[in-house]
Design an enzyme around this catalytic site. Structure first.
Site, PDB file in Angstrom:
ATOM      1  CD  GLU A   1      58.733  78.740  63.917  1.00  0.00           C
ATOM      2  OE1 GLU A   1      58.756  79.882  63.414  1.00  0.00           O
ATOM      3  OE2 GLU A   1      58.482  77.720  63.255  1.00  0.00           O
TER       4      GLU A   1
ATOM      5  CB  CYS B   1      59.032  87.401  66.001  1.00  0.00           C
ATOM      6  SG  CYS B   1      57.568  86.516  65.447  1.00  0.00           S
TER       7      CYS B   1
HETATM    8  P1  NAD Z   1      63.898  84.226  75.019  1.00  0.00           P
HETATM    9  O1  NAD Z   1      64.727  83.451  74.071  1.00  0.00           O
HETATM   10  O2  NAD Z   1      64.563  85.066  76.033  1.00  0.00           O
HETATM   11  O3  NAD Z   1      62.930  83.243  75.862  1.00  0.00           O
HETATM   12  C1  NAD Z   1      62.097  82.280  75.250  1.00  0.00           C
HETATM   13  C2  NAD Z   1      61.895  81.112  76.209  1.00  0.00           C
HETATM   14  O4  NAD Z   1      63.146  80.512  76.486  1.00  0.00           O
HETATM   15  C3  NAD Z   1      61.282  81.472  77.559  1.00  0.00           C
HETATM   16  O5  NAD Z   1      60.294  80.519  77.889  1.00  0.00           O
HETATM   17  C4  NAD Z   1      62.454  81.374  78.508  1.00  0.00           C
HETATM   18  O6  NAD Z   1      62.066  80.934  79.802  1.00  0.00           O
HETATM   19  C5  NAD Z   1      63.338  80.342  77.874  1.00  0.00           C
HETATM   20  N1  NAD Z   1      64.760  80.553  78.183  1.00  0.00           N
HETATM   21  C6  NAD Z   1      65.396  81.729  78.403  1.00  0.00           C
HETATM   22  N2  NAD Z   1      66.704  81.511  78.654  1.00  0.00           N
HETATM   23  C7  NAD Z   1      66.908  80.178  78.575  1.00  0.00           C
HETATM   24  C8  NAD Z   1      68.050  79.336  78.720  1.00  0.00           C
HETATM   25  N3  NAD Z   1      69.256  79.842  79.004  1.00  0.00           N
HETATM   26  N4  NAD Z   1      67.889  78.018  78.569  1.00  0.00           N
HETATM   27  C9  NAD Z   1      66.688  77.502  78.281  1.00  0.00           C
HETATM   28  N5  NAD Z   1      65.575  78.252  78.123  1.00  0.00           N
HETATM   29  C10 NAD Z   1      65.670  79.565  78.274  1.00  0.00           C
HETATM   30  O7  NAD Z   1      62.902  85.060  74.093  1.00  0.00           O
HETATM   31  P2  NAD Z   1      61.855  86.160  74.535  1.00  0.00           P
HETATM   32  O8  NAD Z   1      62.565  87.365  75.041  1.00  0.00           O
HETATM   33  O9  NAD Z   1      60.814  85.549  75.394  1.00  0.00           O
HETATM   34  O10 NAD Z   1      61.171  86.501  73.124  1.00  0.00           O
HETATM   35  C11 NAD Z   1      61.664  87.452  72.250  1.00  0.00           C
HETATM   36  C12 NAD Z   1      62.394  86.833  71.097  1.00  0.00           C
HETATM   37  O11 NAD Z   1      61.616  85.798  70.516  1.00  0.00           O
HETATM   38  C13 NAD Z   1      62.659  87.805  69.945  1.00  0.00           C
HETATM   39  O12 NAD Z   1      63.955  87.598  69.436  1.00  0.00           O
HETATM   40  C14 NAD Z   1      61.625  87.436  68.892  1.00  0.00           C
HETATM   41  O13 NAD Z   1      61.979  87.747  67.577  1.00  0.00           O
HETATM   42  C15 NAD Z   1      61.524  85.971  69.102  1.00  0.00           C
HETATM   43  N6  NAD Z   1      60.230  85.503  68.670  1.00  0.00           N
HETATM   44  C16 NAD Z   1      60.158  84.723  67.555  1.00  0.00           C
HETATM   45  C17 NAD Z   1      58.924  84.310  67.103  1.00  0.00           C
HETATM   46  C18 NAD Z   1      58.780  83.443  65.894  1.00  0.00           C
HETATM   47  O14 NAD Z   1      57.679  82.941  65.679  1.00  0.00           O
HETATM   48  N7  NAD Z   1      59.808  83.227  65.088  1.00  0.00           N
HETATM   49  C19 NAD Z   1      57.779  84.690  67.787  1.00  0.00           C
HETATM   50  C20 NAD Z   1      57.896  85.489  68.898  1.00  0.00           C
HETATM   51  C21 NAD Z   1      59.125  85.886  69.349  1.00  0.00           C
END
Ligand code: NAD
Length: 460
Positions: A214, A248
């Site tokens: 997502e 998002c």
């Molecule tokens: P992110 O990808 O930085 O982090 C999400 C999760 O991934 C966190 O739990 C984090 O600990 C983990 N993570 C981070 N780096 C990692 C790595 N190298 N390896 C494994 N896991 C890792 O996202 P964010 O900043 O928390 O959220 C914002 C983003 O999420 C935006 O792009 C937004 O559009 C998207 N988002 C999408 C939805 C949806 O339903 N499609 C909903 C909310 C947010």
């Protein structure tokens, strides 16, 4: 990383899954009730955590976090028996006499990874689907919303055993590869950014682990000349500036018919003032940016066009005012990156192709919104643009209907969830054919010579 989560302990979750407890209807139902009761019991702590992390009011927390979760749990409890029931499938001539069934099997031990922007519901709504489908769950909330992640852990520890559901805290970049080194999850459900989504996909590929991604992207809102601009201004302002734009599915930018552009912008300014007052930093209904890193990234965007409303900001309060911006170059970062903050670029268009070209400069959006009173135009837009999901004359609220699948397409995501779609995401459709023994014609067996004409008759 908590001591519990290493390969050995994940194996104990696997053993727990294999002992079969999670398959039982009444067990699943009981866990869903336990979760619901805990959300109600800890309402105040949940509200306080979301205020600490994102300055959400209790009203906004209920409407966009805990209320959505409760609705999801209620739907799962109501429909669980029906969703779990094996489905009969019709037999076909070549297999006569057989009966066919699709058994609804849990996958096993699944990993759910959540972001910080709606940190409560985006962790727990997928978990409702995983529990309803009879899985064991490892939940990784975001380290960037620590107050909410702590409440989630407290609730999970209180109501579930750690062989059944457990929470892993900390930096995802460390915790997730460490867990996946020694253990094969049966599914990974990831919500977050596109770059991290790619990392998760690659980690999963090593062990052929199925994934739901997502992700995000740039979600446009189009306003046709015949739209009700008062309604458009209210619904775009709500979708864009709720949670200070950190949504998002927020409308990332607006494409408005040139003939109504000025009128729309005037309405939008009035609406923002009505919603959040002259100084949004003092509004109970306006959130804050999650951290300094995101604040600094957003502040750079403020220099990429002409600010026609807002633009005020204060790093010490992580505040950026609802901002409308014009004259933005299409190849600037503001129009090539997901904004994920309260800055709204507005463009006028005179012919539809110009608006379509702007949308198609970026990958397929997670959401798309069109405002029009003309059903022909509505249909044309919906058919012409490829997007995950969206609304006509509204923004974002499609997310809040658990009867709709929620997910992206292409770069904005893979797979979908909510309601029955969540149950399906965490379920394997095990197809089983049962063939009667009273009829077993030689025609089906070797030697085959001379049987081609019969095969052509029965297999088609
Ligand atoms: P992110 O990808 O930085 O982090 C999400 C999760 O991934 C966190 O739990 C984090 O600990 C983990 N993570 C981070 N780096 C990692 C790595 N190298 N390896 C494994 N896991 C890792 O996202 P964010 O900043 O928390 O959220 C914002 C983003 O999420 C935006 O792009 C937004 O559009 C998207 N988002 C999408 C939805 C949806 O339903 N499609 C909903 C909310 C947010």
């Amino acid at each position: 990383m908590p001591e519990f989560i290493n390969g050995t302990n994940l194996e104990s979750m696997r053993r727990y899954f294999f002992n079969g407890a999670t398959r039982d209807y009444s067990f699943r139902r009981q866990q869903l009730h336990a979760l619901k009761n805990a959300v109600l019991k800890y309402e105040k702590e949940i509200d306080a955590a979301l205020f600490t992390d994102l300055k959400k009011s209790p009203e906004e927390t209920y409407a966009t976090e805990s209320g959505l979760l409760l609705a999801e749990i209620n739907s799962a409890i109501r429909n669980l028996r029906n969703w779990m029931r094996p489905q009969s499938a019709p037999d076909n001539l070549v297999n006569f006499p057989s009966s066919c069934k699709i058994y609804r099997e849990p996958l096993g031990v699944v990993l759910i990874i959540a972001p910080w922007n709606y940190p409560f519901q985006l962790a727990l709504i997928p978990m409702v689907g995983a529990i309803a489908a009879g899985n064991c769950v490892v939940l990784k909330p975001s380290e960037l919303s620590p107050a909410t992640s702590a409440v989630i852990e407290k609730i999970i520890k209180e109501i579930f055993t750690e062989e059944y559901v457990c929470v892993v805290q900390g930096d995802g970049a460390e915790a997730i590869p460490a867990m996946m080194k020694d253990f094969r999850f049966d599914h990974i459900f990831f919500t977050g950014s596109i770059p991290v989504g790619k990392i998760i996909y690659q980690l999963a590929a090593n062990n052929l682990i199925p994934v739901t991604l997502e992700l995000g992207g740039k979600s446009p809102a189009v306003i046709e000349a015949d739209a009700n601009i008062t309604v458009a201004a209210r619904r775009i302002a709500l979708g864009k500036f709720a949670n200070a734009g950190q949504t998002c599915i927020a409308p990332d930018y607006v494409l408005v018919d040139e003939t109504i552009k000025e009128a729309f912008i005037k309405k939008l300014k009035e609406t923002i003032i009505f919603f959040f007052g002259e100084n949004a930093s003092q509004s109970d209904s306006y959130g804050k940016i999650i951290n300094e890193k995101r604040f600094d990234a957003l502040k750079k965007y403020l220099h990429e066009g002409k600010i026609i409303f807002g633009g005020d900001n204060d790093r010490s309060k992580l505040f950026i005012a609802p901002t409308i911006i014009e004259d933005v170059y299409l190849d600037s970062p503001l129009m090539t990156e997901e904004i994920f903050g309260p800055i709204l670029p507005v463009f006028g268009f005179t012919i539809r192709e110009d608006a379509v070209n702007i949308i198609q400069k970026n990958p397929k959006p997670l959401s798309f919104y069109v405002f029009t009173t003309d059903t022909k135009k509505e249909k044309e837009w919906i058919e012409q643009i490829q997007f995950g999901g969206g609304c006509i004359n509204n923004t974002c609220w499609h997310f809040a209907n658990h009867n709709l699948p929620f997910g992206g397409i292409g770069n904005s995501g893979t797979g979908a969830y909510h309601g029955k779609y969540s149950f399906d995401t965490f379920t394997h459709n095990k197809a089983v054919m049962k063939t009667a023994t009273w009829f077993d014609p030689n025609l089906k067996y070797p030697p085959f010579k001379g049987k081609l004409k019969w095969f052509k008759l029965f297999i088609r």
